[in-house]
Motif scaffolding. Structure first.
Motif, short mmCIF file in Angstrom:
data_model
loop_
_atom_site.label_atom_id
_atom_site.label_comp_id
_atom_site.label_asym_id
_atom_site.label_seq_id
_atom_site.Cartn_x
_atom_site.Cartn_y
_atom_site.Cartn_z
N ALA A 182 18.66 14.03 11.46
CA ALA A 182 19.46 15.17 11.85
C ALA A 182 18.83 15.84 13.05
CB ALA A 182 19.58 16.16 10.69
N HIS A 183 19.65 16.51 13.85
CA HIS A 183 19.16 17.13 15.06
C HIS A 183 19.58 18.60 15.10
CE1 HIS A 183 17.95 13.24 16.73
NE2 HIS A 183 19.07 12.79 16.22
N ALA A 184 18.83 19.42 14.40
CA ALA A 184 18.95 20.86 14.53
C ALA A 184 20.36 21.36 14.36
CB ALA A 184 18.37 21.28 15.86
N SER A 185 20.87 22.11 15.36
CA SER A 185 22.17 22.75 15.23
C SER A 185 23.30 21.75 15.29
CB SER A 185 22.35 23.80 16.33
OG SER A 185 23.40 24.67 16.00
N ILE A 193 2.96 29.01 23.38
CA ILE A 193 3.73 28.47 24.51
C ILE A 193 4.58 27.30 24.05
CG2 ILE A 193 3.53 27.28 26.73
CD1 ILE A 193 1.04 28.94 27.28
N LEU A 194 4.00 26.42 23.24
CA LEU A 194 4.76 25.27 22.73
C LEU A 194 5.94 25.71 21.87
CD1 LEU A 194 2.00 22.66 21.79
CD2 LEU A 194 3.64 22.54 23.66
N TRP A 195 5.71 26.72 21.03
CA TRP A 195 6.81 27.21 20.20
C TRP A 195 7.95 27.76 21.06
CZ3 TRP A 195 8.12 25.69 15.80
CH2 TRP A 195 7.23 25.49 14.76
N TYR A 196 7.60 28.49 22.11
CA TYR A 196 8.66 29.03 22.97
C TYR A 196 9.48 27.91 23.60
CZ TYR A 196 11.00 30.71 27.11
OH TYR A 196 11.96 30.94 28.06
N PHE A 197 8.81 26.92 24.19
CA PHE A 197 9.53 25.84 24.85
C PHE A 197 10.33 25.01 23.84
CE2 PHE A 197 6.48 26.57 28.36
CZ PHE A 197 7.40 26.70 29.39
N GLU A 198 9.80 24.89 22.63
CA GLU A 198 10.53 24.14 21.60
C GLU A 198 11.85 24.84 21.25
OE1 GLU A 198 11.66 22.35 17.78
OE2 GLU A 198 11.18 24.44 18.13
N TYR A 199 11.79 26.16 21.06
CA TYR A 199 13.01 26.90 20.74
C TYR A 199 13.94 27.02 21.95
CZ TYR A 199 11.51 28.27 16.07
OH TYR A 199 11.15 28.25 14.75
N ALA A 200 13.37 27.12 23.16
CA ALA A 200 14.20 27.18 24.36
C ALA A 200 14.97 25.88 24.55
CB ALA A 200 13.34 27.48 25.58
N ASN A 201 14.30 24.74 24.34
CA ASN A 201 14.96 23.45 24.44
C ASN A 201 16.03 23.29 23.36
OD1 ASN A 201 15.02 20.46 25.31
ND2 ASN A 201 14.56 20.31 23.14
N GLY A 226 20.82 22.02 21.76
CA GLY A 226 21.28 21.80 20.40
C GLY A 226 20.53 20.70 19.70
N MET A 227 19.54 20.11 20.37
CA MET A 227 18.76 19.02 19.81
C MET A 227 17.34 19.50 19.55
SD MET A 227 21.03 16.57 19.92
CE MET A 227 20.14 15.02 19.77
N ARG A 228 16.72 18.95 18.53
CA ARG A 228 15.35 19.30 18.18
C ARG A 228 14.55 18.01 18.02
NH1 ARG A 228 13.71 23.85 13.62
NH2 ARG A 228 11.87 24.61 14.73
N PRO A 229 14.03 17.47 19.13
CA PRO A 229 13.30 16.19 19.05
C PRO A 229 12.13 16.26 18.07
CG PRO A 229 13.75 16.78 21.33
CD PRO A 229 14.11 17.97 20.50
N VAL A 230 12.04 15.26 17.24
CA VAL A 230 11.03 15.25 16.19
C VAL A 230 9.62 15.22 16.76
CG1 VAL A 230 10.09 13.85 14.31
CG2 VAL A 230 12.55 14.23 14.47
N VAL A 236 10.29 20.33 11.09
CA VAL A 236 10.72 19.07 11.71
C VAL A 236 12.04 18.62 11.09
CG1 VAL A 236 10.15 16.66 12.10
CG2 VAL A 236 8.36 18.39 12.25
N GLY A 237 13.07 18.45 11.94
CA GLY A 237 14.38 18.02 11.46
C GLY A 237 15.14 19.08 10.71
N THR A 238 14.74 20.36 10.84
CA THR A 238 15.42 21.44 10.14
C THR A 238 16.85 21.58 10.67
OG1 THR A 238 13.39 22.64 9.72
CG2 THR A 238 15.42 23.91 9.66
N VAL A 239 17.81 21.64 9.76
CA VAL A 239 19.21 21.70 10.14
C VAL A 239 19.81 23.06 9.80
CG1 VAL A 239 21.48 20.68 9.77
CG2 VAL A 239 19.46 19.23 9.79
N ASN A 240 19.50 23.58 8.63
CA ASN A 240 20.16 24.78 8.15
C ASN A 240 19.28 26.00 8.26
OD1 ASN A 240 22.48 23.28 7.32
ND2 ASN A 240 21.36 22.62 5.52
N ASP A 241 19.88 27.15 7.98
CA ASP A 241 19.16 28.42 7.93
C ASP A 241 18.58 28.67 6.55
OD1 ASP A 241 19.03 29.51 10.40
OD2 ASP A 241 20.89 30.63 10.27
#
Length: 522
Positions: free
Chosen positions: A32-35, A268-276, A281-285, A347-352
């Motif tokens: 799964a890819h995030a949103s 810094i990594l967390w910011y860029f991860e959430y910005a990407n 709409g994708m969250r690379p593992v 990692v791979g989180t889809v839902n809230d």
């Protein structure tokens, strides 16, 4: 604990594990890819009198409550395909028009009671039964839907029909606009008993006005900007002092430097991860795994640092002695527990909504934290006793401030855990999702505050060596005595020096006895 010790004993042994983990997540594609919710031949499960497949749950904002008023929220359905079993299809002829109904239901958490019903106060049913058809006026064989008091068009129910004896049916691509802020739930439901074994594939895209980040996660993007700036300020101040007094740097201060750098890198990594995540709409593992690995490493080294300080490493003892292997074992164990917990959560989180697997992984992490707290305060108590016996007033003052900071941190942690339990117990349907981000970010703020206290107490300065371990236990006491005897006649000074030597002998004897007893206990 010096930097080389951390590098050779902790970080290097973890490199093969990190490399294997990253290689594994690179080879295996994420399910799964995030949103963007991916459904890959997911099977419906029987719940009551219906067959049900959860499609997702996210907090969505209306355009009016967003900073980007030209944006809009929606749930998009793409390439949704249903497969039924051959036995179910063979029960119909190819001339029949509608031979199986699948319904797509979208509702806000506040309208959860508008789906389903019960006859005569009995068990609640999702699908309409003959008794409910008489009482509620619903259509038998379909999902019971009661219009919302706020909007009669909600909950949304979309119908998808099988035709003839076909095994497959497709849902038309569609966008469902979201005009009201809330926690939205999506379910695919089949009420026909003949559709047992139904399978679905496809994807749905959930979008907020500001991007693809789920509503609960959206504030985290700005939060990590502020945290990165805070770490940057501390890093600059620490670096200036580090360069100014690099000749007097203690090995303990090398460890503090490592924690500061890892903390800045993690934010810094967390910011860029959430910005990407928000932009694509994708969250690379692989990226998320790197972020949580750096975070787990930072938390592990921070805890080992606090434990080492509490044991008096570099202050009242030159090494950890026989406890080194135990500290390393605890550090590696904590890293693995923290890494598994964070991978499961992020990692791979889809839902809230957090999954049940996280609950089982929280327990070992919490147990290790409790054990660490007990060990830290036990060691800290012994260190304070040794400093009092050696009359090291400067070191004793620092350790008292450090112990006070730790006590405040533990009290704040216990209070926040109690609040977190209360928050989740009183919000089973995640209706307070807009403030849920504060629950997790509190721990980052608390860790940063404690790090600031440690930096303040052990900031590099020209007096740094006064905090270091020295075999001459009475040296500091000598300096204080000399300052008291300045300006006295020569005869008085010699008398004071004679008294000092006698006291130094007594102090060294007490110190030797304490060290011998402690070594026996270890």
């Amino acid at each position: 604990m010096d930097f080389s010790f951390l590098l050779t004993r902790i970080i290097k042994p973890l490199i093969p594990f990190l490399s294997f983990s990253l290689l594994l997540f690179t080879i295996i594609p994420p399910p799964a890819h995030a949103s963007i919710h991916i459904y890959n031949a997911d099977t419906f499960r029987e719940v009551g009198n219906a067959f049900l497949l959860p499609g997702g749950s996210e907090g969505l904002l209306s355009a009016a409550s967003s900073s980007l008023h030209d944006g809009h929220s929606l749930i998009r359905f793409e390439n949704i395909t249903f497969w039924r079993t051959k036995a179910s299809a063979d029960g119909h002829s190819d001339m029949e028009h509608s031979t199986g109904l699948v319904q797509v239901v979208i509702f806000e958490a506040a309208d959860r009671n508008n789906i389903g019903g019960s006859a005569y106060g009995g068990q609640r049913s999702i699908c309409c039964t003959p008794d409910l058809a008489k009482l509620e006026g619903c259509k038998q064989g379909e999902v019971i839907r009661i219009p919302s008091a706020m909007d009669i068009d909600w909950p949304i129910v979309l119908n998808v029909q099988f035709g003839g004896n076909s095994l497959i049916t497709n849902m038309d691509n569609a966008d469902v606009p979201i005009t009201k802020t809330g926690m939205y739930n999506l379910f695919f439901i089949a009420c026909d008993p003949k559709l047992k074994g139904l399978v679905m594939s496809g994807k749905t895209t959930w979008k907020n006005p500001d991007g693809y980040l789920p509503g609960r996660m959206a504030p985290l993007r700005k939060f990590y900007v502020y945290m990165a700036l805070a770490y940057l300020v501390v890093s600059v101040i620490w670096l200036i002092q580090y360069i100014r007094f690099w000749r007097d740097i203690l090995q303990l201060q090398h460890c503090i430097t490592a924690v500061i750098v890892l903390g800045l890198f993690e934010m810094i990594l967390w910011y860029f991860e959430y910005a990407n995540f928000n932009n694509t709409g994708m969250r690379p593992v692989v990226i998320t795994t790197w972020v949580v690995t750096v975070g787990a490493l930072r938390k592990t080294i921070s805890r080992i640092l606090i434990l080492s300080i509490s044991m008096g490493y570099g202050v009242v003892r030159p090494t950890l002695g026989g406890l080194t292997s135990k500290v390393l074992l605890l550090g590696v164990t904590y890293f693995l527990a923290s890494e598994l917990l964070d991978i499961t959560e992020y990692v791979g989180t889809v839902n809230d909504i957090s999954g049940r697997a996280r609950l089982f992984l929280v327990l070992p992490d919490a147990f290790l934290d409790a054990f660490l707290i007990l060990w830290i305060f036990t060691a800290l108590s012994k260190t304070l006793e040794q400093l009092q016996a050696k009359r090291s007033s400067v070191k004793l003052d620092i350790y008292r401030k450090f112990s006070n900071a730790l006590a405040v941190t533990v009290i704040a942690s216990v209070a926040w855990i109690a609040y977190e339990v209360y928050f989740k117990a009183t919000d089973p349907f995640n209706e307070r999702w807009q403030s849920a981000w504060v629950i997790t970010t509190f721990w980052d703020v608390l860790a940063f505050a404690l790090l600031c206290v440690i930096c303040y107490l052990w900031v590099p300065s020209q007096n740094s060596q006064r905090y270091a371990y020295s075999e001459e236990t009475g040296k500091e006491f000598d300096d204080e005595t000399q300052s008291l005897t300045r300006g006295k006649p020569e005869g008085d000074v010699s008398l004071v020096k004679l008294e000092k030597k006698e006291k130094d002998t007594d102090n060294m004897n007490v110190s030797d006895e304490d060290d011998t007893e402690e070594d026996k206990r270890e």
